[in-house]
Design a protein around this motif. Structure first.
Motif, mmCIF file in Angstrom:
data_model
loop_
_atom_site.group_PDB
_atom_site.id
_atom_site.type_symbol
_atom_site.label_atom_id
_atom_site.label_comp_id
_atom_site.label_asym_id
_atom_site.label_seq_id
_atom_site.Cartn_x
_atom_site.Cartn_y
_atom_site.Cartn_z
ATOM 1 N N TYR A 45 -36.969 -0.099 -60.720
ATOM 2 C CA TYR A 45 -37.557 -1.212 -61.456
ATOM 3 C C TYR A 45 -37.524 -2.486 -60.625
ATOM 4 C CZ TYR A 45 -32.780 -2.776 -62.136
ATOM 5 O OH TYR A 45 -31.503 -3.206 -61.912
ATOM 6 N N ARG A 46 -38.445 -3.395 -60.985
ATOM 7 C CA ARG A 46 -38.474 -4.729 -60.378
ATOM 8 C C ARG A 46 -38.973 -5.688 -61.442
ATOM 9 N NH1 ARG A 46 -42.842 -5.531 -56.076
ATOM 10 N NH2 ARG A 46 -44.036 -6.076 -57.911
ATOM 11 N N ALA A 47 -38.140 -6.643 -61.814
ATOM 12 C CA ALA A 47 -38.535 -7.646 -62.805
ATOM 13 C C ALA A 47 -39.599 -8.561 -62.214
ATOM 14 C CB ALA A 47 -37.320 -8.458 -63.244
ATOM 15 N N ALA A 48 -40.446 -9.089 -63.067
ATOM 16 C CA ALA A 48 -41.493 -10.001 -62.621
ATOM 17 C C ALA A 48 -40.867 -11.143 -61.836
ATOM 18 C CB ALA A 48 -42.259 -10.539 -63.818
ATOM 19 N N ARG A 76 -41.856 -4.064 -63.667
ATOM 20 C CA ARG A 76 -42.634 -2.965 -63.082
ATOM 21 C C ARG A 76 -41.663 -1.816 -62.870
ATOM 22 N NH1 ARG A 76 -47.580 -1.829 -61.507
ATOM 23 N NH2 ARG A 76 -47.947 -0.460 -59.740
ATOM 24 N N GLU A 77 -41.994 -0.647 -63.433
ATOM 25 C CA GLU A 77 -41.071 0.479 -63.430
ATOM 26 C C GLU A 77 -41.745 1.728 -62.878
ATOM 27 O OE1 GLU A 77 -38.696 -0.342 -67.489
ATOM 28 O OE2 GLU A 77 -40.871 -0.588 -67.555
ATOM 29 N N TYR A 78 -40.933 2.534 -62.229
ATOM 30 C CA TYR A 78 -41.393 3.816 -61.701
ATOM 31 C C TYR A 78 -40.387 4.904 -62.027
ATOM 32 C CZ TYR A 78 -44.845 1.598 -58.606
ATOM 33 O OH TYR A 78 -45.913 0.905 -58.107
ATOM 34 N N THR A 95 -21.470 4.546 -45.018
ATOM 35 C CA THR A 95 -22.655 5.351 -45.293
ATOM 36 C C THR A 95 -23.228 4.921 -46.631
ATOM 37 O OG1 THR A 95 -21.754 7.223 -44.070
ATOM 38 C CG2 THR A 95 -23.504 7.703 -45.640
ATOM 39 N N THR A 96 -24.555 4.797 -46.678
ATOM 40 C CA THR A 96 -25.256 4.435 -47.894
ATOM 41 C C THR A 96 -26.177 5.576 -48.278
ATOM 42 O OG1 THR A 96 -25.227 2.110 -47.253
ATOM 43 C CG2 THR A 96 -26.829 2.740 -48.928
ATOM 44 N N TYR A 97 -26.166 5.971 -49.569
ATOM 45 C CA TYR A 97 -27.097 6.988 -50.051
ATOM 46 C C TYR A 97 -28.425 6.325 -50.343
ATOM 47 C CZ TYR A 97 -23.173 10.148 -50.469
ATOM 48 O OH TYR A 97 -22.089 10.952 -50.196
ATOM 49 N N ILE A 98 -29.514 6.971 -49.915
ATOM 50 C CA ILE A 98 -30.857 6.415 -50.072
ATOM 51 C C ILE A 98 -31.803 7.470 -50.647
ATOM 52 C CG2 ILE A 98 -30.596 4.710 -48.216
ATOM 53 C CD1 ILE A 98 -32.116 6.641 -46.363
ATOM 54 N N LEU A 99 -32.935 7.008 -51.167
ATOM 55 C CA LEU A 99 -33.984 7.881 -51.671
ATOM 56 C C LEU A 99 -34.967 8.157 -50.547
ATOM 57 C CD1 LEU A 99 -35.411 9.295 -54.073
ATOM 58 C CD2 LEU A 99 -36.615 7.123 -54.461
ATOM 59 N N LEU A 100 -35.215 9.440 -50.280
ATOM 60 C CA LEU A 100 -36.175 9.829 -49.254
ATOM 61 C C LEU A 100 -37.373 10.537 -49.876
ATOM 62 C CD1 LEU A 100 -33.819 11.221 -46.462
ATOM 63 C CD2 LEU A 100 -34.970 9.005 -46.524
ATOM 64 N N ASP A 101 -38.521 10.392 -49.243
ATOM 65 C CA ASP A 101 -39.771 11.045 -49.653
ATOM 66 C C ASP A 101 -40.101 10.855 -51.129
ATOM 67 O OD1 ASP A 101 -40.122 12.011 -47.047
ATOM 68 O OD2 ASP A 101 -38.885 13.770 -47.474
ATOM 69 N N PRO A 102 -40.100 9.608 -51.620
ATOM 70 C CA PRO A 102 -40.388 9.412 -53.039
ATOM 71 C C PRO A 102 -41.837 9.751 -53.379
ATOM 72 C CG PRO A 102 -40.320 7.301 -51.915
ATOM 73 C CD PRO A 102 -39.904 8.343 -50.913
ATOM 74 N N THR A 103 -41.996 10.391 -54.520
ATOM 75 C CA THR A 103 -43.311 10.676 -55.082
ATOM 76 C C THR A 103 -43.339 10.044 -56.461
ATOM 77 O OG1 THR A 103 -43.456 12.780 -53.904
ATOM 78 C CG2 THR A 103 -44.884 12.512 -55.823
ATOM 79 N N ILE A 104 -44.382 9.276 -56.728
ATOM 80 C CA ILE A 104 -44.501 8.599 -58.017
ATOM 81 C C ILE A 104 -44.903 9.609 -59.086
ATOM 82 C CG2 ILE A 104 -45.739 6.829 -59.324
ATOM 83 C CD1 ILE A 104 -46.094 5.312 -56.653
ATOM 84 N N VAL A 105 -44.128 9.634 -60.165
ATOM 85 C CA VAL A 105 -44.424 10.504 -61.298
ATOM 86 C C VAL A 105 -44.999 9.676 -62.444
ATOM 87 C CG1 VAL A 105 -43.440 12.106 -62.989
ATOM 88 C CG2 VAL A 105 -42.587 12.111 -60.639
ATOM 89 N N VAL A 106 -44.353 8.544 -62.747
ATOM 90 C CA VAL A 106 -44.765 7.671 -63.845
ATOM 91 C C VAL A 106 -44.706 6.229 -63.365
ATOM 92 C CG1 VAL A 106 -44.180 6.862 -66.176
ATOM 93 C CG2 VAL A 106 -43.857 9.265 -65.591
ATOM 94 N N THR A 107 -45.676 5.435 -63.805
ATOM 95 C CA THR A 107 -45.708 4.007 -63.518
ATOM 96 C C THR A 107 -45.836 3.252 -64.833
ATOM 97 O OG1 THR A 107 -46.942 4.434 -61.480
ATOM 98 C CG2 THR A 107 -46.953 2.181 -62.280
ATOM 99 N N SER A 108 -45.136 2.125 -64.942
ATOM 100 C CA SER A 108 -45.323 1.206 -66.055
ATOM 101 C C SER A 108 -45.521 -0.176 -65.457
ATOM 102 C CB SER A 108 -44.118 1.213 -66.998
ATOM 103 O OG SER A 108 -44.325 0.281 -68.037
ATOM 104 N N PRO A 109 -46.741 -0.720 -65.562
ATOM 105 C CA PRO A 109 -47.018 -2.032 -64.975
ATOM 106 C C PRO A 109 -46.218 -3.155 -65.630
ATOM 107 C CG PRO A 109 -49.041 -0.877 -65.566
ATOM 108 C CD PRO A 109 -47.908 -0.111 -66.167
ATOM 109 N N THR A 110 -46.121 -4.275 -64.943
ATOM 110 C CA THR A 110 -45.340 -5.419 -65.403
ATOM 111 C C THR A 110 -45.852 -5.993 -66.715
ATOM 112 O OG1 THR A 110 -44.915 -5.961 -63.100
ATOM 113 C CG2 THR A 110 -44.439 -7.678 -64.686
#
Length: 158
Positions: A45-48, A76-78, A95-110
């Motif tokens: 997510y990312r707030a406006a 804005r949410e994914y 060491t930091t855990y990260i998300l690799l190869d993201p594929t968008i499944v659902v989007t919710s616009p701001t």
């Protein structure tokens, strides 16, 4: 600065290798510990007005748990699928855990609470969306819970 013609492509670039913001990744639904290389579903997510996305939570597997069903206006949410990777800083020995190869499944616009399920998403089902219920009007609630003698409702009826 020019705006990209495809905001989702720009967002996906930012979401690729985003920190999962945890030192011990676990599924937020079933509590299963997660490890480097495991497939996950993540809520980002990312707030406006905010410049960067954050990961709200992660779930195990490549989409085996129910997706979020309630989205927030002004954010804005994914829902993304991908897998866990690591990024190591040898100078700090961390060491930091990260998300690799993201594929968008659902989007919710701001600007809305609506969701958009991507047709090419690797998911066999759509997220369920609860049937919105209108709040009970105050006058109806008063009529349903009022006693003829004006006293409080009997214990255990609320």
């Amino acid at each position: 600065m020019t705006r990209p013609s495809d905001p989702e492509a720009a967002d996906l670039s930012q979401l690729s290798r985003i920190s999962l913001d945890t030192n011990h990744p676990i599924c937020q639904v079933c509590g299963q510990p997660l490890h480097e290389g495991d497939d996950i579903t993540a809520y980002a997510y990312r707030a406006a007005g905010e410049p960067a996305y954050a990961i709200g939570y992660i779930m195990c597997g490549a989409d085996i748990h129910e997706h979020p069903t309630v989205f927030t206006r002004g954010v804005r949410e994914y829902v993304l699928t991908g897998h866990i990777g690591t990024c190591t800083n040898t100078q700090t020995q961390s060491t930091t855990y990260i998300l690799l190869d993201p594929t968008i499944v659902v989007t919710s616009p701001t600007a809305t609470t609506d969701l958009h399920v991507h047709p090419d998403a690797p998911t066999p089902r759509s997220p369920t969306h609860p049937t919105p219920q209108e709040p009970t009007p105050l006058l109806t609630a008063v009529r349903e819970h009022a006693r003829s003698d004006g006293g409080s409702p009997p214990e255990g009826t609320e």
